[in-house]
Design a protein around this motif. Structure first.
Motif, short mmCIF file in Angstrom:
data_model
loop_
_atom_site.label_atom_id
_atom_site.label_comp_id
_atom_site.label_asym_id
_atom_site.label_seq_id
_atom_site.Cartn_x
_atom_site.Cartn_y
_atom_site.Cartn_z
N ILE A 117 0.85 -1.18 0.00
CA ILE A 117 0.00 0.00 0.00
C ILE A 117 0.89 1.23 0.00
CG2 ILE A 117 -1.73 1.31 1.29
CD1 ILE A 117 -2.67 -1.40 2.43
N ILE A 118 0.64 2.12 -0.95
CA ILE A 118 1.44 3.34 -1.04
C ILE A 118 0.82 4.36 -0.09
CG2 ILE A 118 2.18 5.18 -2.57
CD1 ILE A 118 1.97 3.12 -4.85
N THR A 119 1.63 4.86 0.82
CA THR A 119 1.12 5.79 1.82
C THR A 119 1.56 7.22 1.55
OG1 THR A 119 3.02 5.34 3.22
CG2 THR A 119 1.02 4.04 3.60
N GLU A 120 2.37 7.44 0.52
CA GLU A 120 2.81 8.79 0.18
C GLU A 120 2.33 9.12 -1.22
OE1 GLU A 120 6.99 8.70 0.46
OE2 GLU A 120 7.03 8.41 2.62
N ALA A 121 1.92 10.34 -1.41
CA ALA A 121 1.47 10.76 -2.74
C ALA A 121 1.78 12.23 -2.93
CB ALA A 121 -0.03 10.51 -2.90
N ARG A 122 1.73 12.67 -4.17
CA ARG A 122 1.94 14.08 -4.50
C ARG A 122 0.66 14.62 -5.12
NH1 ARG A 122 6.31 16.43 -2.91
NH2 ARG A 122 8.12 15.11 -2.62
N SER A 123 0.38 15.85 -4.82
CA SER A 123 -0.79 16.50 -5.37
C SER A 123 -0.60 16.75 -6.86
CB SER A 123 -1.04 17.83 -4.65
OG SER A 123 -2.01 18.56 -5.33
N ASP A 172 -0.46 21.00 -7.30
CA ASP A 172 0.72 21.81 -7.02
C ASP A 172 1.97 20.99 -6.70
OD1 ASP A 172 -0.04 20.87 -4.59
OD2 ASP A 172 -0.36 22.82 -3.66
N GLY A 173 1.86 19.67 -6.64
CA GLY A 173 3.03 18.81 -6.44
C GLY A 173 3.49 18.67 -5.00
N LYS A 174 2.75 19.20 -4.04
CA LYS A 174 3.19 19.06 -2.65
C LYS A 174 2.85 17.66 -2.13
CE LYS A 174 -0.85 20.82 -0.25
NZ LYS A 174 -1.35 21.73 0.73
N ALA A 175 3.59 17.23 -1.12
CA ALA A 175 3.41 15.89 -0.55
C ALA A 175 2.09 15.82 0.21
CB ALA A 175 4.57 15.55 0.38
N LEU A 176 1.38 14.71 0.03
CA LEU A 176 0.09 14.48 0.70
C LEU A 176 0.11 13.13 1.39
CD1 LEU A 176 -2.35 15.50 -2.18
CD2 LEU A 176 -1.74 16.89 -0.22
N SER A 177 -0.66 13.01 2.44
CA SER A 177 -0.84 11.70 3.05
C SER A 177 -1.86 10.93 2.22
CB SER A 177 -1.34 11.84 4.50
OG SER A 177 -2.66 12.35 4.50
N ALA A 178 -2.02 9.66 2.52
CA ALA A 178 -2.95 8.83 1.76
C ALA A 178 -4.38 9.33 1.91
CB ALA A 178 -2.85 7.38 2.22
N ILE A 179 -4.75 9.77 3.10
CA ILE A 179 -6.11 10.26 3.34
C ILE A 179 -6.36 11.55 2.56
CG2 ILE A 179 -7.67 11.17 5.11
CD1 ILE A 179 -6.32 9.22 7.06
N ALA A 186 -6.76 10.73 -1.13
CA ALA A 186 -8.07 10.13 -1.41
C ALA A 186 -9.17 11.19 -1.42
CB ALA A 186 -8.38 9.04 -0.39
N GLU A 187 -9.11 12.12 -0.45
CA GLU A 187 -10.09 13.20 -0.41
C GLU A 187 -9.98 14.08 -1.65
OE1 GLU A 187 -9.21 15.17 3.25
OE2 GLU A 187 -10.31 13.71 4.46
N LEU A 188 -8.76 14.37 -2.08
CA LEU A 188 -8.54 15.19 -3.27
C LEU A 188 -9.11 14.52 -4.52
CD1 LEU A 188 -7.16 17.74 -4.47
CD2 LEU A 188 -5.17 16.30 -4.86
N VAL A 189 -8.91 13.20 -4.64
CA VAL A 189 -9.43 12.47 -5.79
C VAL A 189 -10.95 12.49 -5.80
CG1 VAL A 189 -9.62 10.16 -6.79
CG2 VAL A 189 -7.41 11.01 -6.07
#
Length: 110
Positions: free
Chosen positions: A46-52, A55-62, A65-68
């Motif tokens: 499970i990937i727990t790190e993501a980028r927006s 704007d490319g900033k680091a996001l948590s998994a939650i 998911a909310e952004l998507v």
């Protein structure tokens, strides 16, 4: 035994041994190292790190998911408002869906 048969049997034995050397499977010298992570584990990771994507900033998994979810909802609202506002778009969508249906049935349309 006559010498002809002996030489014939010798030839068969020699060819048999040469063929056996070719047919014997060779052991692989490049066996997976113990430090390699199996593919099954990597697929289930499970990937727990993501980028927006905005704007490319680091996001948590939650947060990701909310952004998507909010992006999908926004797109659905935009599509719905676009279709309801413009009758030309409605007509074009209807014609594209009709064309797709006719092609799936087998009617040749260019």
């Amino acid at each position: 035994m006559p010498p002809k048969i002996v030489t014939h049997l010798t030839r068969i034995a020699c060819f048999g041994m040469m063929g056996w050397n070719i047919a014997v499977p060779v052991q692989a010298s490049s066996v997976a190292v113990d430090t390699d992570i199996p593919e099954e584990v990597l697929r289930a990771e499970i990937i727990t790190e993501a980028r927006s994507p905005i704007d490319g900033k680091a996001l948590s998994a939650i947060e990701f998911a909310e952004l998507v979810v909010t992006a999908k909802q926004q797109l659905e609202r935009d599509d719905a408002s676009l279709v309801t506002d413009n009758p030309k778009v409605k007509e074009t969508l209807f014609l594209l869906r009709l064309r797709s249906f006719l092609r799936s049935v087998g009617v040749p349309i260019k």
